[in-house]
Write an enzyme that holds these catalytic residues in place. Structure first.
Site, PDB file in Angstrom:
ATOM      1  N   LEU A 144       3.862  11.697  -2.238  1.00  0.00           N
ATOM      2  CA  LEU A 144       3.130  11.201  -1.082  1.00  0.00           C
ATOM      3  C   LEU A 144       1.799  10.664  -1.598  1.00  0.00           C
ATOM      4  CD1 LEU A 144       3.633  14.065   1.561  1.00  0.00           C
ATOM      5  CD2 LEU A 144       4.817  11.868   1.473  1.00  0.00           C
ATOM      6  N   ASP A 145       1.282   9.635  -0.951  1.00  0.00           N
ATOM      7  CA  ASP A 145      -0.018   9.102  -1.345  1.00  0.00           C
ATOM      8  C   ASP A 145      -1.094  10.173  -1.194  1.00  0.00           C
ATOM      9  OD1 ASP A 145       1.177   6.660  -1.780  1.00  0.00           O
ATOM     10  OD2 ASP A 145       0.644   5.865   0.200  1.00  0.00           O
ATOM     11  N   LYS A 146      -2.188  10.014  -1.919  1.00  0.00           N
ATOM     12  CA  LYS A 146      -3.270  10.996  -1.924  1.00  0.00           C
ATOM     13  C   LYS A 146      -3.683  11.421  -0.517  1.00  0.00           C
ATOM     14  CE  LYS A 146      -8.159  11.487  -3.219  1.00  0.00           C
ATOM     15  NZ  LYS A 146      -9.327  10.841  -3.861  1.00  0.00           N
TER      16      LYS A 146
ATOM     17  N   THR B  18      -2.015  10.868   2.374  1.00  0.00           N
ATOM     18  CA  THR B  18      -0.920  11.091   3.313  1.00  0.00           C
ATOM     19  C   THR B  18      -0.594  12.575   3.310  1.00  0.00           C
ATOM     20  OG1 THR B  18       0.020   8.878   2.986  1.00  0.00           O
ATOM     21  CG2 THR B  18       1.491  10.570   3.856  1.00  0.00           C
TER      22      THR B  18
ATOM     23  N   ARG C 167       2.869   1.826   4.838  1.00  0.00           N
ATOM     24  CA  ARG C 167       1.560   1.195   4.965  1.00  0.00           C
ATOM     25  C   ARG C 167       1.669  -0.334   4.839  1.00  0.00           C
ATOM     26  NH1 ARG C 167      -1.873   4.365   0.583  1.00  0.00           N
ATOM     27  NH2 ARG C 167      -3.561   3.062   1.423  1.00  0.00           N
TER      28      ARG C 167
END
Length: 318
Positions: A139-141, A143, A238
């Protein structure tokens, strides 16, 4: 670092008469057919205690025994550190956790410590024997939400295979700019941005990428949506939502300039100004347990910042 492998399987009726390598690929699906053919040739995979060739045909009831060792990357050079983990579920083979905003999943330049991997190696040192400490997806930082980590090599291989086959169910919740009239699907290939290499973009030469979305609730100038990933590309939701001109609230990379709706309440204006991350949460995760074969799934509620954002958006309508 080596991992010992000892597995046994019996040829089922539906594979009666098939080639040994085909049967092995079906029964030991966590390993590639090429690797299994090598093990057959080396005598590490026997049938009824006998050495056969990959092309030999087997009969229902034949017994396959796989005994070998496999080299796996040693992740021990990453430093184990105490990092708080919100563990939702754990057994001998998998660990499911709820990642907070601000936590980087894997160490990289500029983030050598304090990452999820550092914390996992501290919590479970045996993960140093698995590729990427058992992390099979990211997961993105900024998210939040659910991730699964493998704790054994067979679990790792089978989870990766499920992800590759798109058999893992992942549902996200997001708050986007603009009012969507209905749900839909974004089917647009993603690749590196041609100029800004740290970004992703919709490009013709990119990898196939599919996101399904549906409306949960509408506000005066925003929409609360659920997104379902069919593929799992970097920054997929995104980029896709920005591509259809409904970028995520707070997205510092794909969100464009800050948009404050005309005539909105001072509270909403303040909330939008102070929301500094993409409003994206991995709310649901489901898959086939890699060892038991049972269907398993988890759901976690929205984090406080997104709950507060939605409450403020709702209050602004009254």
């Amino acid at each position: 670092m080596t991992e010992k492998i000892a597995m046994t399987a019996i040829v089922p009726e539906n594979l009666d008469g098939a080639r040994l390598d085909q049967i092995a690929a079906s029964l030991f699906s966590e390993y590639s057919r090429g690797r299994l053919q090598t093990w057959i040739k080396e005598g590490r995979l026997l049938v009824n205690n006998s050495l056969l060739r990959s092309k030999d045909k087997l009969t229902a009831g034949d017994v396959l025994v796989l005994e070998t060792e496999m080299q796996v990357p040693d992740e021990g050079h990453w430093q184990a550190e105490p990092v708080e983990l919100d563990i939702v579920f754990e057994d001998d083979d998998i660990l499911v956790l709820n990642k907070p905003a601000g936590t980087v999943v894997h160490p990289a330049a500029g983030n050598r410590s304090g990452t999820l991997m550092n914390g996992l190696l501290h919590y479970c040192p045996a993960l140093q024997n698995l590729p990427r400490a058992g992390i099979v997806h990211r997961l993105d930082k900024d998210t939040t939400g659910l991730m699964v980590v493998a704790k054994s090599l067979p679990a790792h291989h089978r989870l990766v295979r499920q992800l590759q086959k798109r058999d893992v169910s992942r549902l996200y919740e997001a708050v986007v700019l603009g009012v969507l009239t209905a749900g839909g699907t974004v089917d647009a290939p993603l690749g590196r941005h041609p100029v800004m290499r740290k970004k992703r973009a919709v490009i013709q030469s990119g990898k196939d990428s599919v996101t399904h979305y549906r409306v949960i609730s509408r506000f005066r100038a925003h929409t609360h949506v659920q997104c379902q990933l069919e593929t799992g590309r970097t920054h997929q939701i995104r980029v896709h939502m920005s591509h259809i001109r409904h970028p995520l609230v707070g997205d510092p990379v794909y969100g464009g300039r800050l948009h404050i709706p005309g005539g909105c309440s001072p509270q909403l204006a303040t909330t939008l100004r102070e929301f500094k991350r993409q409003a994206l949460h991995a709310a649901h995760l489901g898959f086939i347990h890699p060892i038991s074969g049972e269907e398993v799934s988890w759901d976690v509620p929205l984090p406080e910042d997104m709950q507060s954002l939605l409450a403020t958006l709702k209050a602004d309508m009254s």
